[in-house]
Motif scaffolding. Structure first.
Motif, PDB file in Angstrom:
ATOM      1  N   TYR A   1       7.024   6.968   4.970  1.00  0.00           N
ATOM      2  CA  TYR A   1       6.889   8.171   5.486  1.00  0.00           C
ATOM      3  C   TYR A   1       5.567   8.834   4.959  1.00  0.00           C
ATOM      4  N   SER A   2       4.984   9.541   5.845  1.00  0.00           N
ATOM      5  CA  SER A   2       3.656  10.383   4.946  1.00  0.00           C
ATOM      6  C   SER A   2       3.449  11.753   5.709  1.00  0.00           C
ATOM      7  N   TYR A   3       3.114  12.703   4.813  1.00  0.00           N
ATOM      8  CA  TYR A   3       2.799  14.039   5.042  1.00  0.00           C
ATOM      9  C   TYR A   3       1.353  14.116   4.999  1.00  0.00           C
ATOM     10  N   ASN A   4       0.582  14.368   6.219  1.00  0.00           N
ATOM     11  CA  ASN A   4      -0.799  14.267   6.410  1.00  0.00           C
ATOM     12  C   ASN A   4      -1.181  15.713   6.699  1.00  0.00           C
ATOM     13  N   GLN A   5      -2.418  16.026   6.182  1.00  0.00           N
ATOM     14  CA  GLN A   5      -3.226  17.341   6.232  1.00  0.00           C
ATOM     15  C   GLN A   5      -4.506  16.984   6.266  1.00  0.00           C
ATOM     16  N   ALA A   6      -5.097  17.852   7.699  1.00  0.00           N
ATOM     17  CA  ALA A   6      -6.508  17.823   7.729  1.00  0.00           C
ATOM     18  C   ALA A   6      -7.369  18.514   6.773  1.00  0.00           C
ATOM     19  N   ILE A   7      -8.536  18.126   6.193  1.00  0.00           N
ATOM     20  CA  ILE A   7      -9.293  18.634   5.506  1.00  0.00           C
ATOM     21  C   ILE A   7     -10.375  19.750   5.863  1.00  0.00           C
ATOM     22  N   ARG A   8     -10.373  20.953   5.763  1.00  0.00           N
ATOM     23  CA  ARG A   8     -11.104  21.825   6.506  1.00  0.00           C
ATOM     24  C   ARG A   8     -12.502  21.569   6.293  1.00  0.00           C
ATOM     25  N   GLY A   9     -13.524  21.724   7.348  1.00  0.00           N
ATOM     26  CA  GLY A   9     -14.997  21.570   7.139  1.00  0.00           C
ATOM     27  C   GLY A   9     -15.343  20.012   7.330  1.00  0.00           C
ATOM     28  N   ALA A  10     -14.325  19.021   7.440  1.00  0.00           N
ATOM     29  CA  ALA A  10     -14.563  17.651   7.346  1.00  0.00           C
ATOM     30  C   ALA A  10     -13.974  17.081   8.700  1.00  0.00           C
ATOM     31  N   ASN A  11     -14.742  17.097   9.766  1.00  0.00           N
ATOM     32  CA  ASN A  11     -13.957  16.759  10.929  1.00  0.00           C
ATOM     33  C   ASN A  11     -13.466  15.133  11.062  1.00  0.00           C
ATOM     34  N   GLY A  12     -12.482  15.074  11.273  1.00  0.00           N
ATOM     35  CA  GLY A  12     -11.742  13.758  11.385  1.00  0.00           C
ATOM     36  C   GLY A  12     -11.024  13.278   9.923  1.00  0.00           C
ATOM     37  N   LEU A  13     -11.398  13.945   8.740  1.00  0.00           N
ATOM     38  CA  LEU A  13     -10.745  13.432   7.680  1.00  0.00           C
ATOM     39  C   LEU A  13      -9.531  14.355   7.182  1.00  0.00           C
ATOM     40  N   SER A  14      -8.646  13.568   6.591  1.00  0.00           N
ATOM     41  CA  SER A  14      -7.408  14.045   6.147  1.00  0.00           C
ATOM     42  C   SER A  14      -6.948  13.319   4.857  1.00  0.00           C
ATOM     43  N   TRP A  15      -6.039  13.988   4.158  1.00  0.00           N
ATOM     44  CA  TRP A  15      -5.480  13.574   3.099  1.00  0.00           C
ATOM     45  C   TRP A  15      -3.843  13.299   3.419  1.00  0.00           C
ATOM     46  N   TYR A  16      -3.356  12.322   2.762  1.00  0.00           N
ATOM     47  CA  TYR A  16      -1.895  12.341   2.882  1.00  0.00           C
ATOM     48  C   TYR A  16      -1.242  11.772   1.530  1.00  0.00           C
ATOM     49  N   VAL A  17       0.156  12.033   1.602  1.00  0.00           N
ATOM     50  CA  VAL A  17       1.205  11.778   0.442  1.00  0.00           C
ATOM     51  C   VAL A  17       2.282  11.121   1.304  1.00  0.00           C
ATOM     52  N   GLY A  18       2.712  10.132   0.532  1.00  0.00           N
ATOM     53  CA  GLY A  18       4.000   9.306   1.258  1.00  0.00           C
ATOM     54  C   GLY A  18       4.688   8.587   0.326  1.00  0.00           C
ATOM     55  N   VAL A  19       5.550   8.162   1.014  1.00  0.00           N
ATOM     56  CA  VAL A  19       6.446   6.952  -0.064  1.00  0.00           C
ATOM     57  C   VAL A  19       7.332   6.145   1.112  1.00  0.00           C
ATOM     58  N   GLY A  20       7.776   4.872   0.773  1.00  0.00           N
ATOM     59  CA  GLY A  20       8.519   4.351   1.547  1.00  0.00           C
ATOM     60  C   GLY A  20       9.023   2.989   0.793  1.00  0.00           C
ATOM     61  N   PRO A  21      10.080   2.432   1.370  1.00  0.00           N
ATOM     62  CA  PRO A  21      10.664   1.124   0.764  1.00  0.00           C
ATOM     63  C   PRO A  21       9.840  -0.175   1.275  1.00  0.00           C
ATOM     64  N   GLN A  22       9.854  -1.159   0.368  1.00  0.00           N
ATOM     65  CA  GLN A  22       9.282  -2.369   0.815  1.00  0.00           C
ATOM     66  C   GLN A  22      10.487  -3.714   0.586  1.00  0.00           C
ATOM     67  N   LEU A  23      10.578  -4.440   1.314  1.00  0.00           N
ATOM     68  CA  LEU A  23      11.015  -5.793   1.045  1.00  0.00           C
ATOM     69  C   LEU A  23       9.910  -6.874   0.878  1.00  0.00           C
ATOM     70  N   THR A  24       9.968  -7.629  -0.073  1.00  0.00           N
ATOM     71  CA  THR A  24       9.109  -8.594  -0.572  1.00  0.00           C
ATOM     72  C   THR A  24       9.846 -10.073  -0.615  1.00  0.00           C
ATOM     73  N   PHE A  25       9.433 -10.874   0.402  1.00  0.00           N
ATOM     74  CA  PHE A  25      10.230 -12.114   0.302  1.00  0.00           C
ATOM     75  C   PHE A  25       9.333 -13.143  -0.412  1.00  0.00           C
ATOM     76  N   ILE A  26       9.735 -13.850  -1.274  1.00  0.00           N
ATOM     77  CA  ILE A  26       9.009 -14.554  -2.263  1.00  0.00           C
ATOM     78  C   ILE A  26       9.486 -16.003  -2.028  1.00  0.00           C
ATOM     79  N   ASN A  27       8.712 -16.885  -2.010  1.00  0.00           N
ATOM     80  CA  ASN A  27       9.004 -18.463  -1.698  1.00  0.00           C
ATOM     81  C   ASN A  27       8.015 -19.145  -2.523  1.00  0.00           C
ATOM     82  N   HIS A  28       8.539 -19.449  -3.810  1.00  0.00           N
ATOM     83  CA  HIS A  28       7.919 -20.449  -4.893  1.00  0.00           C
ATOM     84  C   HIS A  28       8.470 -21.583  -4.571  1.00  0.00           C
TER      85      HIS A  28
END
Length: 167
Positions: free
Chosen positions: A75-102
């Motif tokens: 999930y991310s929260y996104n916010q445009a940067i004023r005066g920078a057309n097309g540029l935005s910053w974001y913060v987020g977090v999420g779960p990851q599943l890692t399948f490891i095959n050694h």
């Protein structure tokens, strides 16, 4: 006369709100390639990002590396940067599943350590949507906090993304 005035006022407010929403939602959905780099293996794979509204988005990816497959959603929260057309910053977090095959096939059976790890990955980054083209790029700091099987925290992880935007 009052009814006409209030109707025009309400219509104007709705139109401005729609324009504001359109300006904040640079695109609705994007498909692309994600690259996860840093300490440990480099991972590469497809990703999809979808905006639920002007600032809230979900991102899903499947990343592949040597003997590793990662399935993640963010999930991310996104916010445009004023005066920078097309540029935005974001913060987020999420779960990851890692399948490891050694494991390795040896003498009719598997040898090695095969397991699945569960991780949480916060992210802080920048995204640039080219205003005149259906392309977007992102760069973020995305540390890896493994919660299972040798729990650890890996701060030196970053992702790059190259996306084709859809409306």
């Amino acid at each position: 006369m009052k009814k006409v005035f209030y109707s025009l006022l309400a219509t104007s407010i709705l139109a401005m709100g729609a324009q504001e929403l359109k300006a904040q939602t640079r695109y609705r959905t994007a498909l692309g390639l994600g690259i996860d780099v840093g300490d440990g293996p480099t991972l590469v794979g497809p990703q999809i990002k979808h905006f639920f509204d002007g600032q809230n988005a979900g991102n899903a990816q499947v990343l592949f590396g040597d003997d590793v497959t990662v399935l993640g959603v963010d999930y991310s929260y996104n916010q445009a940067i004023r005066g920078a057309n097309g540029l935005s910053w974001y913060v987020g977090v999420g779960p990851q599943l890692t399948f490891i095959n050694h494991g390795r096939w040896h003498s009719g059976h598997w040898d090695g350590d095969n397991h699945t790890d569960v991780a949480i990955r916060p992210a802080v980054g920048l995204e640039f949507k080219i205003p005149t083209a259906p392309l977007a790029f992102h760069f973020d700091w995305k540390p890896w906090w493994n919660l299972s099987h040798d729990s650890d925290f890996e701060p030196a992880r970053f992702t790059l993304g190259f996306k084709f935007t859809l409306k």
